[in-house]
Write a protein that holds these residues in place. Structure first.
Motif, mmCIF file in Angstrom:
data_model
loop_
_atom_site.group_PDB
_atom_site.id
_atom_site.type_symbol
_atom_site.label_atom_id
_atom_site.label_comp_id
_atom_site.label_asym_id
_atom_site.label_seq_id
_atom_site.Cartn_x
_atom_site.Cartn_y
_atom_site.Cartn_z
ATOM 1 N N ARG A 26 25.470 21.837 44.317
ATOM 2 C CA ARG A 26 25.062 23.162 43.863
ATOM 3 C C ARG A 26 25.966 24.230 44.451
ATOM 4 O O ARG A 26 26.304 24.199 45.622
ATOM 5 C CB ARG A 26 23.622 23.431 44.275
ATOM 6 C CG ARG A 26 23.208 24.853 43.995
ATOM 7 C CD ARG A 26 21.736 25.030 44.078
ATOM 8 N NE ARG A 26 21.440 26.458 44.063
ATOM 9 C CZ ARG A 26 20.222 26.929 43.961
ATOM 10 N NH1 ARG A 26 19.209 26.124 43.868
ATOM 11 N NH2 ARG A 26 20.006 28.226 43.948
ATOM 12 N N ILE A 27 26.365 25.150 43.606
ATOM 13 C CA ILE A 27 27.184 26.274 44.047
ATOM 14 C C ILE A 27 26.330 27.526 43.946
ATOM 15 O O ILE A 27 25.534 27.663 43.011
ATOM 16 C CB ILE A 27 28.451 26.376 43.183
ATOM 17 C CG1 ILE A 27 29.365 27.462 43.699
ATOM 18 C CG2 ILE A 27 28.120 26.614 41.724
ATOM 19 C CD1 ILE A 27 30.732 27.405 43.070
ATOM 20 N N ASP A 28 26.451 28.408 44.879
ATOM 21 C CA ASP A 28 25.552 29.549 44.883
ATOM 22 C C ASP A 28 25.876 30.600 43.834
ATOM 23 O O ASP A 28 24.980 31.144 43.222
ATOM 24 C CB ASP A 28 25.532 30.189 46.271
ATOM 25 C CG ASP A 28 24.604 29.429 47.196
ATOM 26 O OD1 ASP A 28 25.098 28.587 47.949
ATOM 27 O OD2 ASP A 28 23.396 29.659 47.121
ATOM 28 N N LEU A 29 27.145 30.895 43.640
ATOM 29 C CA LEU A 29 27.453 31.955 42.688
ATOM 30 C C LEU A 29 28.898 31.878 42.216
ATOM 31 O O LEU A 29 29.822 31.747 43.026
ATOM 32 C CB LEU A 29 27.196 33.317 43.340
ATOM 33 C CG LEU A 29 27.028 34.532 42.444
ATOM 34 C CD1 LEU A 29 25.936 34.311 41.404
ATOM 35 C CD2 LEU A 29 26.692 35.759 43.273
ATOM 36 N N VAL A 30 29.085 31.946 40.901
ATOM 37 C CA VAL A 30 30.408 32.115 40.295
ATOM 38 C C VAL A 30 30.331 33.336 39.399
ATOM 39 O O VAL A 30 29.453 33.438 38.545
ATOM 40 C CB VAL A 30 30.838 30.898 39.456
ATOM 41 C CG1 VAL A 30 32.161 31.179 38.754
ATOM 42 C CG2 VAL A 30 30.977 29.664 40.315
ATOM 43 N N LEU A 31 31.227 34.292 39.621
ATOM 44 C CA LEU A 31 31.301 35.495 38.789
ATOM 45 C C LEU A 31 32.680 35.572 38.176
ATOM 46 O O LEU A 31 33.681 35.365 38.866
ATOM 47 C CB LEU A 31 31.023 36.748 39.628
ATOM 48 C CG LEU A 31 29.653 36.817 40.320
ATOM 49 C CD1 LEU A 31 29.599 37.999 41.282
ATOM 50 C CD2 LEU A 31 28.543 36.925 39.295
ATOM 51 N N PHE A 83 26.916 30.505 49.960
ATOM 52 C CA PHE A 83 26.128 31.215 50.960
ATOM 53 C C PHE A 83 25.465 30.236 51.924
ATOM 54 O O PHE A 83 24.943 29.202 51.511
ATOM 55 C CB PHE A 83 25.051 32.064 50.286
ATOM 56 C CG PHE A 83 25.600 33.169 49.431
ATOM 57 C CD1 PHE A 83 25.776 34.440 49.941
ATOM 58 C CD2 PHE A 83 25.935 32.941 48.112
ATOM 59 C CE1 PHE A 83 26.273 35.465 49.163
ATOM 60 C CE2 PHE A 83 26.443 33.953 47.312
ATOM 61 C CZ PHE A 83 26.605 35.219 47.835
ATOM 62 N N LYS A 84 25.475 30.583 53.210
ATOM 63 C CA LYS A 84 24.786 29.809 54.240
ATOM 64 C C LYS A 84 23.759 30.703 54.945
ATOM 65 O O LYS A 84 23.934 31.921 55.022
ATOM 66 C CB LYS A 84 25.775 29.276 55.292
ATOM 67 C CG LYS A 84 26.758 28.236 54.766
ATOM 68 C CD LYS A 84 26.069 26.922 54.507
ATOM 69 C CE LYS A 84 27.054 25.857 54.063
ATOM 70 N NZ LYS A 84 26.357 24.614 53.675
ATOM 71 N N LEU A 85 22.716 30.073 55.475
ATOM 72 C CA LEU A 85 21.738 30.785 56.292
ATOM 73 C C LEU A 85 21.803 30.227 57.701
ATOM 74 O O LEU A 85 21.581 29.031 57.922
ATOM 75 C CB LEU A 85 20.326 30.614 55.724
ATOM 76 C CG LEU A 85 19.194 31.229 56.554
ATOM 77 C CD1 LEU A 85 19.363 32.742 56.647
ATOM 78 C CD2 LEU A 85 17.836 30.878 55.970
ATOM 79 N N ALA A 132 30.690 27.650 55.023
ATOM 80 C CA ALA A 132 30.520 27.908 53.593
ATOM 81 C C ALA A 132 31.848 27.713 52.859
ATOM 82 O O ALA A 132 31.894 27.097 51.786
ATOM 83 C CB ALA A 132 29.995 29.324 53.375
ATOM 84 N N MET A 133 32.947 28.212 53.448
ATOM 85 C CA MET A 133 34.268 28.039 52.835
ATOM 86 C C MET A 133 34.656 26.564 52.800
ATOM 87 O O MET A 133 35.226 26.076 51.811
ATOM 88 C CB MET A 133 35.304 28.854 53.621
ATOM 89 C CG MET A 133 36.704 28.764 53.039
ATOM 90 S SD MET A 133 36.817 29.475 51.377
ATOM 91 C CE MET A 133 36.706 31.228 51.781
#
Length: 293
Positions: free
Chosen positions: A225-230, A241-243, A250-251
């Motif tokens: 799963r990837i958090d966001l692609v714009l 994104f990491k918490l 994350a990178m």
């Protein structure tokens, strides 16, 4: 849809002329904005008649049905039940849940019965319904309505902030984008601390949905799963994104999972961005950026 072309063809031509569109473009916009209601499984989609008639009366597109009422009670249900907003966009449920009159445990029946969600698919074998927003009028209106409930921004401020987000993305201004994103997470209410990760996820969902009305936005990839692609005309942003991890982790995940690979032959400039949220500061702690031409 057939009835619109048979009975309102003249009005559709007038709408197209008023909006400087072709007939086909106006018909496609009308469909995207107001079509898509299914009250039982395996039926033809129904347009919202109130919104369609107002569009023809005023000769412009607008959020006519959504503006007739505010779903405050429904949003409070979502918050009270600590609901994962991303599930709402493609939730699966059965007839017993849909027909339930109680919203205390699950807000979905009330949201469905109020017209903000509709039937998108049906699995006959298991008797499961897949729900989703019926059209752009409802989706955009509902998501914008969520903003003051989940962020510090008011209903008045939100459109201006989204406009700035979009301009920064189109300009490739990553640091300004993330500085603004920080402001969305500022002043997180104390009562949300116990469920802070879900709060982050919900705010990110709202942001990517809002941005998705102006840029191409996704949240999934075939390998994990990837958090966001714009994506804009000139740039592609791949974000993880990491918490309470690190931006470096994350990178590393972006690179190890090959999240950017589908875009490496694209002519647009690619940004890989690792982001870390901190429970301590209740905000974005750090982001790092790798540019790839």
């Amino acid at each position: 849809e057939r009835e619109i072309h048979e009975n309102l063809k003249e009005e559709l031509h007038e709408l197209a002329t008023a909006q400087k569109m072709t007939y086909e473009q106006a018909a496609a916009e009308l469909k995207e904005c107001y079509d898509g209601y299914h009250f039982v499984e395996n039926t033809e989609g129904i347009y919202n008649p109130f919104s369609v008639l107002n569009t023809f009366y005023k000769m412009k597109f607008g959020s006519y049905w959504f503006e007739t009422g505010t779903p405050t009670y429904l949003v409070e249900l979502l918050q009270r039940s600590h609901y994962d907003l991303e599930r709402m966009a493609h939730v699966q449920t059965d007839a017993d849940v849909l027909n339930s009159i109680y919203g205390d445990e699950d807000p979905i029946p009330m949201i469905f019965q109020s017209g903000y969600l509709t039937i998108k698919g049906y699995d006959k074998e298991f008797g499961l319904y897949r729900l989703g927003f019926p059209n752009r009028e409802v989706e955009e209106g509902f998501i914008k309505f969520l903003v003051p409930f989940y962020t510090r921004l008011s209903k008045v401020e939100a459109p201006f902030e989204i406009q700035k987000f979009v301009k920064e993305l189109r300009a490739g201004d990553v640091d300004s984008f993330f500085s603004r994103l920080r402001s969305f997470f500022a002043d997180t209410p104390y009562e949300l601390v116990s469920d802070l990760e879900l709060h982050y996820q919900n705010v990110l969902f709202i942001i990517y949905k809002l941005l998705g009305f102006y840029v191409n936005a996704e949240r999934h990839t075939s390998d994990g799963r990837i958090d966001l692609v714009l994506q804009t005309d000139s740039f592609i942003y791949v974000m993880e994104f990491k918490l309470d991890g690190t931006a470096e982790e994350a990178m590393e995940q972006i690179n190890e999972k090959g999240y950017a690979q589908p875009f490496e032959k694209d002519s647009r400039q690619l940004f890989k961005i690792g982001v870390n949220f901190s429970n301590k500061t209740r905000n974005i702690e750090k982001w790092i950026v790798e540019k790839q031409s």
